[in-house]
Design a protein around this motif. Structure first.
Motif, mmCIF file in Angstrom:
data_model
loop_
_atom_site.group_PDB
_atom_site.id
_atom_site.type_symbol
_atom_site.label_atom_id
_atom_site.label_comp_id
_atom_site.label_asym_id
_atom_site.label_seq_id
_atom_site.Cartn_x
_atom_site.Cartn_y
_atom_site.Cartn_z
ATOM 1 N N ILE A 1 19.928 12.506 -5.041
ATOM 2 C CA ILE A 1 19.941 11.122 -5.513
ATOM 3 C C ILE A 1 18.765 10.390 -4.874
ATOM 4 O O ILE A 1 18.635 10.360 -3.645
ATOM 5 C CB ILE A 1 21.258 10.409 -5.153
ATOM 6 N N ALA A 2 17.898 9.825 -5.699
ATOM 7 C CA ALA A 2 16.744 9.065 -5.222
ATOM 8 C C ALA A 2 16.925 7.596 -5.592
ATOM 9 O O ALA A 2 17.382 7.275 -6.688
ATOM 10 C CB ALA A 2 15.451 9.605 -5.833
ATOM 11 N N THR A 3 16.580 6.710 -4.661
ATOM 12 C CA THR A 3 16.675 5.267 -4.885
ATOM 13 C C THR A 3 15.282 4.698 -5.087
ATOM 14 O O THR A 3 14.367 4.985 -4.301
ATOM 15 C CB THR A 3 17.355 4.573 -3.694
ATOM 16 N N TYR A 4 15.103 3.898 -6.126
ATOM 17 C CA TYR A 4 13.795 3.307 -6.446
ATOM 18 C C TYR A 4 13.898 1.787 -6.524
ATOM 19 O O TYR A 4 14.920 1.247 -6.952
ATOM 20 C CB TYR A 4 13.285 3.821 -7.799
ATOM 21 N N LYS A 5 12.815 1.130 -6.154
ATOM 22 C CA LYS A 5 12.713 -0.326 -6.286
ATOM 23 C C LYS A 5 11.546 -0.644 -7.218
ATOM 24 O O LYS A 5 10.477 -0.050 -7.112
ATOM 25 C CB LYS A 5 12.517 -0.982 -4.920
ATOM 26 N N THR A 6 11.769 -1.591 -8.134
ATOM 27 C CA THR A 6 10.760 -1.933 -9.132
ATOM 28 C C THR A 6 10.203 -3.335 -8.899
ATOM 29 O O THR A 6 10.896 -4.225 -8.401
ATOM 30 C CB THR A 6 11.346 -1.874 -10.552
ATOM 31 N N ILE B 1 8.668 12.724 -8.905
ATOM 32 C CA ILE B 1 7.768 11.568 -8.822
ATOM 33 C C ILE B 1 8.378 10.540 -7.878
ATOM 34 O O ILE B 1 9.473 10.043 -8.111
ATOM 35 C CB ILE B 1 7.518 10.958 -10.208
ATOM 36 N N MET B 2 7.640 10.218 -6.822
ATOM 37 C CA MET B 2 8.123 9.295 -5.798
ATOM 38 C C MET B 2 7.642 7.857 -6.020
ATOM 39 O O MET B 2 8.283 6.910 -5.589
ATOM 40 C CB MET B 2 7.658 9.776 -4.419
ATOM 41 N N GLU B 3 6.502 7.727 -6.674
ATOM 42 C CA GLU B 3 5.936 6.382 -6.876
ATOM 43 C C GLU B 3 5.158 6.337 -8.177
ATOM 44 O O GLU B 3 4.473 7.299 -8.544
ATOM 45 C CB GLU B 3 5.022 6.006 -5.710
ATOM 46 N N ILE B 4 5.272 5.217 -8.878
ATOM 47 C CA ILE B 4 4.481 4.930 -10.076
ATOM 48 C C ILE B 4 3.774 3.603 -9.865
ATOM 49 O O ILE B 4 4.384 2.616 -9.453
ATOM 50 C CB ILE B 4 5.369 4.846 -11.333
ATOM 51 N N ASP B 5 2.474 3.583 -10.153
ATOM 52 C CA ASP B 5 1.696 2.346 -10.070
ATOM 53 C C ASP B 5 0.937 2.180 -11.390
ATOM 54 O O ASP B 5 0.228 3.100 -11.819
ATOM 55 C CB ASP B 5 0.709 2.400 -8.907
ATOM 56 N N VAL B 6 1.105 1.034 -12.039
ATOM 57 C CA VAL B 6 0.439 0.749 -13.305
ATOM 58 C C VAL B 6 -0.634 -0.301 -13.079
ATOM 59 O O VAL B 6 -0.340 -1.420 -12.652
ATOM 60 C CB VAL B 6 1.442 0.267 -14.372
ATOM 61 N N ASP B 7 -1.898 0.077 -13.324
ATOM 62 C CA ASP B 7 -3.032 -0.845 -13.212
ATOM 63 C C ASP B 7 -3.066 -1.584 -11.874
ATOM 64 O O ASP B 7 -3.043 -2.823 -11.819
ATOM 65 C CB ASP B 7 -3.035 -1.848 -14.367
ATOM 66 N N ASN B 8 -3.094 -0.801 -10.794
ATOM 67 C CA ASN B 8 -3.266 -1.361 -9.447
ATOM 68 C C ASN B 8 -2.256 -2.450 -9.095
ATOM 69 O O ASN B 8 -2.616 -3.546 -8.675
ATOM 70 C CB ASN B 8 -4.689 -1.909 -9.274
ATOM 71 N N GLY B 9 -0.986 -2.143 -9.289
ATOM 72 C CA GLY B 9 0.053 -3.044 -8.813
ATOM 73 C C GLY B 9 0.627 -4.003 -9.823
ATOM 74 O O GLY B 9 1.527 -4.781 -9.495
ATOM 75 N N SER C 1 5.125 -1.529 -10.571
ATOM 76 C CA SER C 1 5.295 -0.457 -9.593
ATOM 77 C C SER C 1 6.752 -0.042 -9.481
ATOM 78 O O SER C 1 7.661 -0.844 -9.676
ATOM 79 C CB SER C 1 4.773 -0.886 -8.217
ATOM 80 N N ILE C 2 6.935 1.250 -9.214
ATOM 81 C CA ILE C 2 8.257 1.823 -8.943
ATOM 82 C C ILE C 2 8.095 2.688 -7.704
ATOM 83 O O ILE C 2 7.276 3.607 -7.694
ATOM 84 C CB ILE C 2 8.767 2.686 -10.116
#
Length: 280
Positions: A24-29, A207-215, A218-219
């Motif tokens: 189980i992974a917890t993500y913040k958006t 996938i631990m992190e997603i960044d769209v267009d430099n911030g 983000s997830i």
């Protein structure tokens, strides 16, 4: 003979681990919000208040329950937030889209399909479709996210951008253009599943992190529990009206246009000109 037996036992053990591997992974958006006010009535305090209110709509916590081939992504349960009455007495913040809290996003990467149960405009849809293949470019950069060594991957994709305006010019239609954005993913080989948050997947590790267009969006993974004591519950959602992703997008586009039409000034009424940019 002994060597062959050891090899067979090792293969059986590895296969069993692969089938039982779960977590189980917890993500913040987060999303970047930019609001421009052209009215003489507007001021910096109102603008900042609007930005803070909208930020809270997109700062959420999600959990991804996963095994080697399946996953469930949904928002963590929390107490309902109080409704906001408005700003300056006559402006109300509302978002166009799903309710979010009850949405369930199921993926099966082995069968290359997903099911998204979403509550939109008070109606539950069950979106079923194939997983879209993303052409990730594996990069040499690495970094640590917590205790996990992560590798970089990037992707450039086109998307439709619509400027949502409220203007005294009632004949002006919202302008939609095609734009490009760069998506950066950070994945870890220490968790060998080809999944990730939301509709992101297709890399050789979680996938631990997603960044769209430099911030701008983000997830970020904030916590991982591997092989918890209690079995991870991954159940494909089944509630709602079945629909394809394309047909659902058409429904959303129609509803969005209706919403913008509803808030357009009428009968020559003069008012504020408001431009809102969300994650773009």
């Amino acid at each position: 003979m002994i060597r062959i037996l050891v090899l067979v036992l090792a293969l059986v053990s590895t296969s069993a681990f692969a089938q039982e591997f779960q977590g189980i992974a917890t993500y913040k958006t987060k999303r970047h919000i930019d609001i421009k006010l052209d009215s003489t009535k507007a001021n910096d305090a109102m603008r900042q208040q609007m930005i803070e209110m909208m930020k809270k709509q997109f700062e959420k916590t999600f959990t991804l329950s996963f095994n080697k081939s399946e996953s469930i992504y949904k928002e963590e349960e929390s107490l309902s937030k109080p409704q906001v009455g408005g700003i300056g007495g006559d402006f109300q913040i509302m978002t166009i889209g799903s309710g979010g809290g009850g949405d369930i996003y199921y993926k099966n990467t082995a069968e290359n399909r997903y099911v998204n149960q979403t509550d939109t405009y008070g109606k539950i849809f069950l979106i079923k479709d194939d997983i879209e293949k993303r052409e990730w470019q594996l990069e040499p950069q690495t970094k640590y996210i917590g205790e996990y060594l992560c590798h970089e991957a990037t992707l450039t994709e086109e998307y439709e951008y619509t400027e949502m305006r409220r203007s005294s010019d009632e004949d002006k239609e919202p302008e939609t253009t095609m734009r490009e954005r760069v998506i950066t993913a950070w994945y870890t080989l220490q968790i060998p599943v080809n999944s990730g948050p939301a509709d992101y997947q297709g890399l050789p590790g979680l996938i631990m992190e997603i960044d769209v267009d430099n911030g701008k969006q983000s997830i970020l993974c904030s916590k991982i529990v591997l092989n918890p004591k209690d079995q991870v519950d991954i159940k494909e959602p089944s509630k709602g009206k079945e629909i394809s992703q394309k047909d659902f997008d058409d429904v959303m586009e129609k509803k969005s246009k209706e919403m913008m039409e509803r808030f357009r000034p009428r009968n020559g009424r003069e008012g504020e000109s408001i431009e809102i940019r969300i994650g773009g």
